[in-house]
Design a protein around this motif. Structure first.
Motif, PDB file in Angstrom:
ATOM      1  N   SER A  71      -0.315 -22.349  12.079  1.00 49.26           N
ATOM      2  CA  SER A  71       0.991 -22.384  11.418  1.00 49.26           C
ATOM      3  C   SER A  71       1.293 -23.754  10.806  1.00 49.26           C
ATOM      4  O   SER A  71       2.287 -23.910  10.112  1.00 49.26           O
ATOM      5  N   ARG A  72       0.443 -24.724  11.075  1.00 50.32           N
ATOM      6  CA  ARG A  72       0.585 -26.101  10.591  1.00 50.32           C
ATOM      7  C   ARG A  72       1.845 -26.786  11.099  1.00 50.32           C
ATOM      8  O   ARG A  72       2.337 -27.724  10.504  1.00 50.32           O
ATOM      9  N   HIS A  73       2.386 -26.315  12.204  1.00 53.53           N
ATOM     10  CA  HIS A  73       3.540 -26.978  12.823  1.00 53.53           C
ATOM     11  C   HIS A  73       2.992 -28.045  13.765  1.00 53.53           C
ATOM     12  O   HIS A  73       2.441 -27.734  14.820  1.00 53.53           O
ATOM     13  N   LYS A  74       3.142 -29.304  13.392  1.00 53.79           N
ATOM     14  CA  LYS A  74       2.537 -30.390  14.153  1.00 53.79           C
ATOM     15  C   LYS A  74       3.331 -30.684  15.416  1.00 53.79           C
ATOM     16  O   LYS A  74       4.547 -30.773  15.385  1.00 53.79           O
ATOM     17  N   THR A  75       2.617 -30.834  16.501  1.00 51.28           N
ATOM     18  CA  THR A  75       3.216 -31.199  17.781  1.00 51.28           C
ATOM     19  C   THR A  75       2.512 -32.453  18.284  1.00 51.28           C
ATOM     20  O   THR A  75       1.284 -32.487  18.361  1.00 51.28           O
ATOM     21  N   ALA A  76       3.283 -33.465  18.613  1.00 54.49           N
ATOM     22  CA  ALA A  76       2.706 -34.726  19.067  1.00 54.49           C
ATOM     23  C   ALA A  76       1.948 -34.524  20.370  1.00 54.49           C
ATOM     24  O   ALA A  76       2.380 -33.779  21.251  1.00 54.49           O
ATOM     25  N   ARG A  77       0.811 -35.181  20.476  1.00 58.40           N
ATOM     26  CA  ARG A  77       0.036 -35.128  21.706  1.00 58.40           C
ATOM     27  C   ARG A  77      -0.726 -36.426  21.859  1.00 58.40           C
ATOM     28  O   ARG A  77      -0.740 -37.251  20.960  1.00 58.40           O
ATOM     29  N   ARG A  78      -1.360 -36.593  23.005  1.00 60.12           N
ATOM     30  CA  ARG A  78      -2.180 -37.781  23.211  1.00 60.12           C
ATOM     31  C   ARG A  78      -3.460 -37.421  23.931  1.00 60.12           C
ATOM     32  O   ARG A  78      -3.502 -36.457  24.696  1.00 60.12           O
ATOM     33  N   TRP A  79      -4.464 -38.216  23.685  1.00 61.24           N
ATOM     34  CA  TRP A  79      -5.757 -38.036  24.332  1.00 61.24           C
ATOM     35  C   TRP A  79      -5.941 -39.183  25.310  1.00 61.24           C
ATOM     36  O   TRP A  79      -5.905 -40.348  24.921  1.00 61.24           O
ATOM     37  N   GLU A  80      -6.129 -38.841  26.574  1.00 57.69           N
ATOM     38  CA  GLU A  80      -6.329 -39.859  27.599  1.00 57.69           C
ATOM     39  C   GLU A  80      -7.805 -39.927  27.965  1.00 57.69           C
ATOM     40  O   GLU A  80      -8.508 -38.916  27.906  1.00 57.69           O
ATOM     41  N   PRO A  81      -8.292 -41.117  28.342  1.00 59.46           N
ATOM     42  CA  PRO A  81      -9.686 -41.219  28.749  1.00 59.46           C
ATOM     43  C   PRO A  81      -9.936 -40.435  30.041  1.00 59.46           C
ATOM     44  O   PRO A  81      -9.040 -40.301  30.874  1.00 59.46           O
TER      45      PRO A  81
END
Length: 151
Positions: A71-81
């Protein structure tokens, strides 16, 4: 006239995949390689995030971006080690060192042939504060052993 407004409103007409409000032809809907340069540049300059100062993170950092579904609705996320709690043996210190270790650092330690060799051959920016202090302890122990053998 009312029918044409409804047709072109954002809720009813999605258009082609590349069209829509706020859509630029110069960017892709996926994250580019240059989208997170600040954290990467900071890590290579020796400034890592706080948690990486208390373990061997091999230069791994937090990375931020967006989850982008169809849907191209961007949701903030993060990548942790990927960090594990491990106890590693130090030949020079003749003791176990308990620490948080990134899986990439565990792989590097295995490749280098042990914790002491990893600490000796890895850059300061990849070791972090904990790794540098551990390297100093190992170097001091090696110096003391050499002085004992000479005397």
């Amino acid at each position: 006239m009312f029918a044409s407004l409804v047709r072109w409103s954002r809720t009813t007409y999605r258009g082609a995949r590349g069209s829509g409000a706020g859509r630029s032809g110069k960017t892709d809907s996926r994250s580019s390689s240059a989208s997170r340069p600040t954290d990467v540049a900071a890590a290579h300059a020796g400034r890592t995030f706080k948690r990486a100062q208390r373990g061997l993170y091999d230069g791994r950092i937090l990375q931020f971006g967006n989850t982008i579904p169809n849907s191209r609705h961007k949701t903030a996320r993060r990548w942790e080690p990927n960090v594990q709690r491990k106890t590693l043996w130090s030949e020079t210190l003749q003791q176990w060192v308990s620490t948080r270790v990134a899986t990439s650092a565990m792989r590097s330690i295995r490749k280098h042939g042990g914790l002491d060799q990893y600490l000796a051959q890895t850059k300061d920016t990849h070791l972090g504060e904990f790794g540098r202090t551990l390297r100093e302890r190992v170097a001091r122990a090696l110096r003391d052993k050499r002085l004992m053998n000479e005397a």
